[in-house]
Design an enzyme around this catalytic site. Structure first.
Site, PDB file in Angstrom:
ATOM      1  N   ASP A 109       0.846  -1.192   0.000  1.00  0.00           N
ATOM      2  CA  ASP A 109       0.000   0.000   0.000  1.00  0.00           C
ATOM      3  C   ASP A 109       0.883   1.244   0.000  1.00  0.00           C
ATOM      4  O   ASP A 109       1.892   1.312   0.701  1.00  0.00           O
ATOM      5  CB  ASP A 109      -0.909  -0.011   1.242  1.00  0.00           C
ATOM      6  CG  ASP A 109      -2.071   0.963   1.098  1.00  0.00           C
ATOM      7  OD1 ASP A 109      -3.223   0.504   0.985  1.00  0.00           O
ATOM      8  OD2 ASP A 109      -1.813   2.190   1.089  1.00  0.00           O
ATOM      9  N   HIS A 165     -10.510  -5.303  -3.363  1.00  0.00           N
ATOM     10  CA  HIS A 165      -9.159  -5.641  -2.891  1.00  0.00           C
ATOM     11  C   HIS A 165      -9.232  -6.016  -1.424  1.00  0.00           C
ATOM     12  O   HIS A 165     -10.107  -5.548  -0.696  1.00  0.00           O
ATOM     13  CB  HIS A 165      -8.199  -4.468  -3.094  1.00  0.00           C
ATOM     14  CG  HIS A 165      -8.681  -3.171  -2.555  1.00  0.00           C
ATOM     15  ND1 HIS A 165      -9.631  -2.404  -3.201  1.00  0.00           N
ATOM     16  CD2 HIS A 165      -8.385  -2.499  -1.426  1.00  0.00           C
ATOM     17  CE1 HIS A 165      -9.878  -1.319  -2.496  1.00  0.00           C
ATOM     18  NE2 HIS A 165      -9.138  -1.353  -1.398  1.00  0.00           N
ATOM     19  N   ILE A 166      -8.295  -6.852  -1.017  1.00  0.00           N
ATOM     20  CA  ILE A 166      -8.195  -7.265   0.380  1.00  0.00           C
ATOM     21  C   ILE A 166      -6.967  -6.600   0.986  1.00  0.00           C
ATOM     22  O   ILE A 166      -5.853  -6.772   0.487  1.00  0.00           O
ATOM     23  CB  ILE A 166      -8.073  -8.797   0.507  1.00  0.00           C
ATOM     24  CG1 ILE A 166      -9.312  -9.479  -0.084  1.00  0.00           C
ATOM     25  CG2 ILE A 166      -7.889  -9.197   1.972  1.00  0.00           C
ATOM     26  CD1 ILE A 166      -9.253 -11.001  -0.053  1.00  0.00           C
ATOM     27  N   HIS A 167      -7.189  -5.818   2.050  1.00  0.00           N
ATOM     28  CA  HIS A 167      -6.059  -5.275   2.796  1.00  0.00           C
ATOM     29  C   HIS A 167      -5.467  -6.389   3.660  1.00  0.00           C
ATOM     30  O   HIS A 167      -6.200  -7.115   4.341  1.00  0.00           O
ATOM     31  CB  HIS A 167      -6.522  -4.158   3.738  1.00  0.00           C
ATOM     32  CG  HIS A 167      -7.014  -2.924   3.056  1.00  0.00           C
ATOM     33  ND1 HIS A 167      -6.234  -1.787   2.895  1.00  0.00           N
ATOM     34  CD2 HIS A 167      -8.211  -2.637   2.485  1.00  0.00           C
ATOM     35  CE1 HIS A 167      -6.936  -0.853   2.269  1.00  0.00           C
ATOM     36  NE2 HIS A 167      -8.141  -1.341   2.009  1.00  0.00           N
ATOM     37  N   VAL A 210     -10.942   3.112  -3.467  1.00  0.00           N
ATOM     38  CA  VAL A 210     -10.666   2.608  -4.819  1.00  0.00           C
ATOM     39  C   VAL A 210     -11.731   1.560  -5.138  1.00  0.00           C
ATOM     40  O   VAL A 210     -11.762   0.483  -4.520  1.00  0.00           O
ATOM     41  CB  VAL A 210      -9.257   1.997  -4.923  1.00  0.00           C
ATOM     42  CG1 VAL A 210      -9.019   1.458  -6.333  1.00  0.00           C
ATOM     43  CG2 VAL A 210      -8.188   3.028  -4.553  1.00  0.00           C
ATOM     44  N   ASN A 262     -12.969  -3.175   2.559  1.00  0.00           N
ATOM     45  CA  ASN A 262     -13.855  -2.026   2.711  1.00  0.00           C
ATOM     46  C   ASN A 262     -14.778  -1.971   1.493  1.00  0.00           C
ATOM     47  O   ASN A 262     -14.312  -2.090   0.359  1.00  0.00           O
ATOM     48  CB  ASN A 262     -13.045  -0.732   2.784  1.00  0.00           C
ATOM     49  CG  ASN A 262     -12.157  -0.676   4.019  1.00  0.00           C
ATOM     50  OD1 ASN A 262     -12.545  -1.114   5.104  1.00  0.00           O
ATOM     51  ND2 ASN A 262     -10.951  -0.137   3.863  1.00  0.00           N
ATOM     52  N   GLN A 312     -14.166   2.821   1.574  1.00  0.00           N
ATOM     53  CA  GLN A 312     -13.555   2.377   0.304  1.00  0.00           C
ATOM     54  C   GLN A 312     -13.248   3.593  -0.558  1.00  0.00           C
ATOM     55  O   GLN A 312     -14.121   4.433  -0.795  1.00  0.00           O
ATOM     56  CB  GLN A 312     -14.499   1.431  -0.440  1.00  0.00           C
ATOM     57  CG  GLN A 312     -13.869   0.854  -1.706  1.00  0.00           C
ATOM     58  CD  GLN A 312     -14.785  -0.142  -2.420  1.00  0.00           C
ATOM     59  OE1 GLN A 312     -15.992  -0.187  -2.173  1.00  0.00           O
ATOM     60  NE2 GLN A 312     -14.207  -0.929  -3.318  1.00  0.00           N
TER      61      GLN A 312
END
Ligand code: 5GP
Ligand code: ZN
Length: 115
Positions: free
Chosen positions: A30, A101-103, A97, A88, A95
């Site tokens: 990130d 996606h998975i943080h 973006v 998110n 969220q």
């Protein structure tokens, strides 16, 4: 023209610090880390959120995405240290973006409940 940031990173059209990549997904660092380890696992196929994925595409998409998550966990050592996975979805969840996606967060004591 696709203007999605994560589609462009997935396609190699924009740079990113990649930990893992295969035909299904990438894992990148990130750009604004919230913990010492903060990665993003991103499916190459564009869906804004989990509820947008057609039912028949759910199993292969998540198999590929979770494999990428596990590759990053293993290579970073977070599999032993502990970690948190976060998705998110929508404005109220923060969220920013709109490409699923998975943080992957780790490297410090994480609070619960999250803010
Ligand atoms: P979200 O807020 O949608 O759950 O997560 C988006 C994440 O993408 C944020 O943590 C943000 O720091 C990260 N991000 C935004 N732009 C970029 C970028 O250009 N490169 C990388 N590597 N991460 C980004
Ligand atoms: Zn996208």
């Amino acid at each position: 023209m696709n203007s999605c940031l994560f589609c462009k990173i997935s396609a190699g059209e924009l740079p990113a610090d990649k930990l893992y990549e295969d035909e299904n997904a990438i894992v990148i660092r990130d750009i604004n880390p919230q913990s010492p380890h903060h990665f993003l696992a991103i499916p190459k196929k564009h869906y804004p959120a989990v509820h947008d994925i057609p039912q028949n595409e759910m199993p292969p998409l998540f198999a590929g995405l979770m494999n990428a998550v596990c590759q990053a966990l293993n290579s970073s050592g977070l599999h032993n240290a502990g970690y948190r996975l976060v998705i998110n979805s929508g404005d109220t969840a923060g969220q920013t973006v709109p490409h699923l996606h998975i943080h992957i967060l780790g490297g410090r004591q994480l609070e619960w409940p999250p803010g």
